[in-house]
Write an enzyme that holds these catalytic residues in place. Structure first.
Site, PDB file in Angstrom:
ATOM      1  CE1 TYR A  41      -1.518   4.022   9.117  1.00 16.99           C
ATOM      2  CE2 TYR A  41      -0.452   2.986   7.228  1.00 16.99           C
ATOM      3  CZ  TYR A  41      -1.489   3.036   8.144  1.00 16.99           C
ATOM      4  OH  TYR A  41      -2.497   2.104   8.099  1.00 16.99           O
TER       5      TYR A  41
ATOM      6  CE1 TYR B 204      -6.376   4.143  10.485  1.00 16.68           C
ATOM      7  CE2 TYR B 204      -5.569   4.225   8.228  1.00 16.68           C
ATOM      8  CZ  TYR B 204      -5.498   3.718   9.510  1.00 16.68           C
ATOM      9  OH  TYR B 204      -4.551   2.776   9.820  1.00 16.68           O
TER      10      TYR B 204
ATOM     11  N   PRO C   3      -5.172   0.902  18.323  1.00 16.63           N
ATOM     12  CG  PRO C   3      -6.858  -0.578  17.689  1.00 16.63           C
ATOM     13  CD  PRO C   3      -6.371   0.230  18.837  1.00 16.63           C
TER      14      PRO C   3
ATOM     15  CE  LYS D 294       3.416   3.727  13.322  1.00 20.74           C
ATOM     16  NZ  LYS D 294       3.224   2.968  12.080  1.00 20.74           N
TER      17      LYS D 294
ATOM     18  CG  HIS E 274      -2.192  -0.734   0.995  1.00 21.69           C
ATOM     19  ND1 HIS E 274      -3.327  -0.536   1.725  1.00 21.69           N
ATOM     20  CD2 HIS E 274      -2.509  -1.670   0.076  1.00 21.69           C
ATOM     21  CE1 HIS E 274      -4.288  -1.333   1.285  1.00 21.69           C
ATOM     22  NE2 HIS E 274      -3.807  -2.037   0.291  1.00 21.69           N
TER      23      HIS E 274
HETATM   24  C1  FAD Z   1      -8.135  -7.166  19.240  1.00 21.02           C
HETATM   25  C2  FAD Z   1      -6.773  -6.597  18.860  1.00 21.02           C
HETATM   26  C3  FAD Z   1      -6.623  -5.964  17.632  1.00 21.02           C
HETATM   27  C4  FAD Z   1      -5.391  -5.454  17.258  1.00 21.02           C
HETATM   28  N1  FAD Z   1      -5.250  -4.827  16.052  1.00 21.02           N
HETATM   29  C5  FAD Z   1      -4.056  -4.327  15.714  1.00 21.02           C
HETATM   30  C6  FAD Z   1      -3.864  -3.673  14.483  1.00 21.02           C
HETATM   31  O1  FAD Z   1      -4.786  -3.533  13.679  1.00 21.02           O
HETATM   32  N2  FAD Z   1      -2.627  -3.190  14.188  1.00 21.02           N
HETATM   33  C7  FAD Z   1      -1.562  -3.345  15.058  1.00 21.02           C
HETATM   34  O2  FAD Z   1      -0.437  -2.937  14.742  1.00 21.02           O
HETATM   35  N3  FAD Z   1      -1.718  -3.949  16.228  1.00 21.02           N
HETATM   36  C8  FAD Z   1      -2.928  -4.445  16.569  1.00 21.02           C
HETATM   37  N4  FAD Z   1      -3.073  -5.054  17.753  1.00 21.02           N
HETATM   38  C9  FAD Z   1      -1.901  -5.165  18.600  1.00 21.02           C
HETATM   39  C10 FAD Z   1      -1.027  -6.346  18.172  1.00 21.02           C
HETATM   40  O3  FAD Z   1      -1.837  -7.451  17.872  1.00 21.02           O
HETATM   41  C11 FAD Z   1      -0.062  -6.614  19.303  1.00 21.02           C
HETATM   42  O4  FAD Z   1       0.731  -5.459  19.467  1.00 21.02           O
HETATM   43  C12 FAD Z   1       0.836  -7.831  19.058  1.00 21.02           C
HETATM   44  O5  FAD Z   1       0.085  -9.010  19.147  1.00 21.02           O
HETATM   45  C13 FAD Z   1       1.960  -7.866  20.083  1.00 21.02           C
HETATM   46  O6  FAD Z   1       2.629  -9.078  19.983  1.00 21.02           O
HETATM   47  P1  FAD Z   1       3.298  -9.734  21.262  1.00 21.02           P
HETATM   48  O7  FAD Z   1       3.937 -10.988  20.778  1.00 21.02           O
HETATM   49  O8  FAD Z   1       4.139  -8.725  21.960  1.00 21.02           O
HETATM   50  O9  FAD Z   1       2.086 -10.045  22.256  1.00 21.02           O
HETATM   51  P2  FAD Z   1       0.892 -11.077  22.087  1.00 21.02           P
HETATM   52  O10 FAD Z   1       0.464 -11.171  20.683  1.00 21.02           O
HETATM   53  O11 FAD Z   1      -0.100 -10.716  23.121  1.00 21.02           O
HETATM   54  O12 FAD Z   1       1.533 -12.475  22.451  1.00 21.02           O
HETATM   55  C14 FAD Z   1       1.845 -12.823  23.780  1.00 21.02           C
HETATM   56  C15 FAD Z   1       1.805 -14.333  23.909  1.00 21.02           C
HETATM   57  O13 FAD Z   1       2.203 -14.691  25.232  1.00 21.02           O
HETATM   58  C16 FAD Z   1       1.336 -15.706  25.711  1.00 21.02           C
HETATM   59  N5  FAD Z   1       1.339 -15.615  27.180  1.00 21.02           N
HETATM   60  C17 FAD Z   1       0.701 -14.708  27.956  1.00 21.02           C
HETATM   61  N6  FAD Z   1       0.953 -14.943  29.245  1.00 21.02           N
HETATM   62  C18 FAD Z   1       1.774 -16.013  29.288  1.00 21.02           C
HETATM   63  C19 FAD Z   1       2.366 -16.732  30.346  1.00 21.02           C
HETATM   64  N7  FAD Z   1       2.173 -16.387  31.616  1.00 21.02           N
HETATM   65  N8  FAD Z   1       3.140 -17.777  30.031  1.00 21.02           N
HETATM   66  C20 FAD Z   1       3.356 -18.136  28.732  1.00 21.02           C
HETATM   67  N9  FAD Z   1       2.801 -17.487  27.687  1.00 21.02           N
HETATM   68  C21 FAD Z   1       2.027 -16.445  27.976  1.00 21.02           C
HETATM   69  C22 FAD Z   1      -0.008 -15.402  25.074  1.00 21.02           C
HETATM   70  O14 FAD Z   1      -0.832 -16.553  24.994  1.00 21.02           O
HETATM   71  C23 FAD Z   1       0.415 -14.904  23.701  1.00 21.02           C
HETATM   72  O15 FAD Z   1       0.470 -15.940  22.730  1.00 21.02           O
HETATM   73  C24 FAD Z   1      -4.288  -5.562  18.152  1.00 21.02           C
HETATM   74  C25 FAD Z   1      -4.445  -6.180  19.385  1.00 21.02           C
HETATM   75  C26 FAD Z   1      -5.680  -6.691  19.755  1.00 21.02           C
HETATM   76  C27 FAD Z   1      -5.840  -7.342  21.104  1.00 21.02           C
END
Ligand code: FAD
Length: 389
Positions: A384, A200, A292, A296, A72
């Site tokens: 962005y 948006y 969101p 980011k 995009h």
């Molecule tokens: C509904 C939703 C929509 C989103 N939409 C967007 C978007 O459009 N654009 C964007 O950029 N970001 C978006 N985000 C944010 C993005 O998805 C997150 O920033 C991203 O998932 C971060 O990745 P992470 O691996 O740090 O955390 P997570 O994806 O949360 O992964 C953490 C992992 O750790 C595991 N875990 C938790 N506790 C424990 C424990 N005690 N022991 C072992 N494992 C554990 C969990 O099961 C999970 O699999 C969204 C988030 C949500 C909730």
């Protein structure tokens, strides 16, 4: 068991870090609370910054993204029935990639499993011990037995509700938070996207976003009340509301269909400092959350992974701790800029319950300025596509 780095959390941060380290011969174990299928069932981010795309290539997992991802070069912003487009390539020389977080995670799991990387699923009661010493270890329960892994470092990639952040003592940890008085209701539908670019939309009825995953899979959001549940929103109600918030030309051509996923996410800005305590490093949502609106969340998780990966490489390959010592400072400098951008986009585009007529006029002036001013568009485009690492 022993590993050089124990990674808590098998979401995108943990998997990407483990995959990058694996390619440098640094041994990791990933501990995940859920199953692989559960993690893959979470529909989340969909817009990848240039830096995230480069990291995927560096991690050797970019083939499918390069084949199926959609580039995009611009985005549409609308208010009422007016719209304008901001061209990222013209302002920054680069673009973003549309490729779902689910697909990123699937590619990472496949690569980890093909390389025989150690991932332990369904772990419970994870405890990080002695992180402030040179000999940390992690204990956890799996299949009814307690296990222990000794390690050099622990990477806390376990998201907002994980144990890693809470392991840092209260006296050391500082938290900064802003909770927004609304949520996003999102649906996924097997219909062609209404437009080639994301839209948006700021409207009198609230914010809406028209996004996508591929040519026949659309992701749409509308701002909703915090107390709403997905059951309050029939598909018909959702489509009617979306149509009322986007310019008429899109509303008239919107193709609707049954939702295949429907969920509500509250919006929050959150940062914890520092992102390192002894031999424990926080990465991604474990350390910070953004609303969101600026796309980011996943991308900022990826920039943390970049800094930590480089710090660990420097430590193991050059016996130099500089990179890990400065990890928190480097990561936070970029995190706060992503927080600012996400907060600003949210403020610009949403209706707030306590907004006065004055506030609405200011919001409108901000949008008019952005529509007319090249430099303002350039600032949005730079943020962005992602600030440099
Ligand atoms: C509904 C939703 C929509 C989103 N939409 C967007 C978007 O459009 N654009 C964007 O950029 N970001 C978006 N985000 C944010 C993005 O998805 C997150 O920033 C991203 O998932 C971060 O990745 P992470 O691996 O740090 O955390 P997570 O994806 O949360 O992964 C953490 C992992 O750790 C595991 N875990 C938790 N506790 C424990 C424990 N005690 N022991 C072992 N494992 C554990 C969990 O099961 C999970 O699999 C969204 C988030 C949500 C909730």
């Amino acid at each position: 068991m022993r590993a050089q780095v124990v990674i808590i959390g098998g979401g995108p941060s943990g998997l990407l870090l483990s995959q990058l380290l694996l390619r440098r011969g640094i041994d990791t174990v990933v501990l995940e609370r859920k199953t692989r299928d559960y993690v893959l069932g979470r529909i989340r981010a969909g817009v990848l910054e240039t830096g995230m795309v480069s990291l995927m290539r560096k991690a050797g997992i970019a083939d499918r993204m390069d084949r199926e991802g959609i580039i995009h070069e611009s985005t549409v912003l609308s208010f009422d029935d007016q719209e304008f487009s901001i061209n990222f390539t013209e302002h920054t020389g680069t673009h973003v990639m549309i490729y779902g977080q689910t697909e990123v995670t699937r590619d990472l799991y496949d690569a980890r499993e093909a390389a025989g990387g150690r991932i332990i699923y369904n772990v419970e009661n994870v405890v990080i011990n002695d992180a402030d010493t040179d000999k940390p270890f992690v204990t956890f329960d799996v299949g009814g037995a307690t296990q222990q892994i000794d390690c050099d470092f622990v990477a806390g990639c376990d998201g907002f509700h994980g144990v890693s952040r809470r392991t840092i003592p209260h006296g050391v940890r500082r938290e900064y938070e802003k909770v927004y008085p609304f949520g996003w209701l999102g649906i996924l539908s097997e219909t062609p996207p209404v437009n080639d670019e994301l839209i948006y939309a700021n409207s009198a009825r609230g914010f809406a976003l028209c996004s996508m995953r591929n040519a026949n899979l659309s992701r749409y959001y509308v701002q909703c009340q915090l107390e709403d549940t997905p059951d309050d929103w029939s598909d018909q109600r959702f489509w009617d509301e979306l149509r009322s918030r986007i310019p008429e030309k899109y509303a008239d051509t919107l193709i609707t269909g049954p939702s295949i996923e429907k969920s509500i996410a509250p919006l929050r800005s959150f940062v914890t400092e520092p992102m390192r305590w002894g031999r424990l490093f926080l990465c991604g949502d474990a350390a910070h959350i953004v609303p969101p609106t600026g796309a980011k969340g996943l991308n900022t998780a990826a920039s943390d992974v970049h800094y930590l990966y480089h710090g660990l490489m420097q430590y193991y390959e050059e016996a130099d701790p500089e990179g890990i010592d400065r990890y928190s400072e480097r990561a936070l400098a970029r995190v706060w800029k992503a927080e600012r951008f996400s907060w600003w986009m949210t403020t610009l585009l949403h209706r707030f319950p306590d907004q006065t007529a004055f506030d609405l006029k200011i919001q409108r002036a901000d949008l008019e300025f952005l529509r007319a001013n090249r430099e303002a568009q350039s600032v949005l485009a730079q943020n962005y596509v992602g600030l440099p690492y």
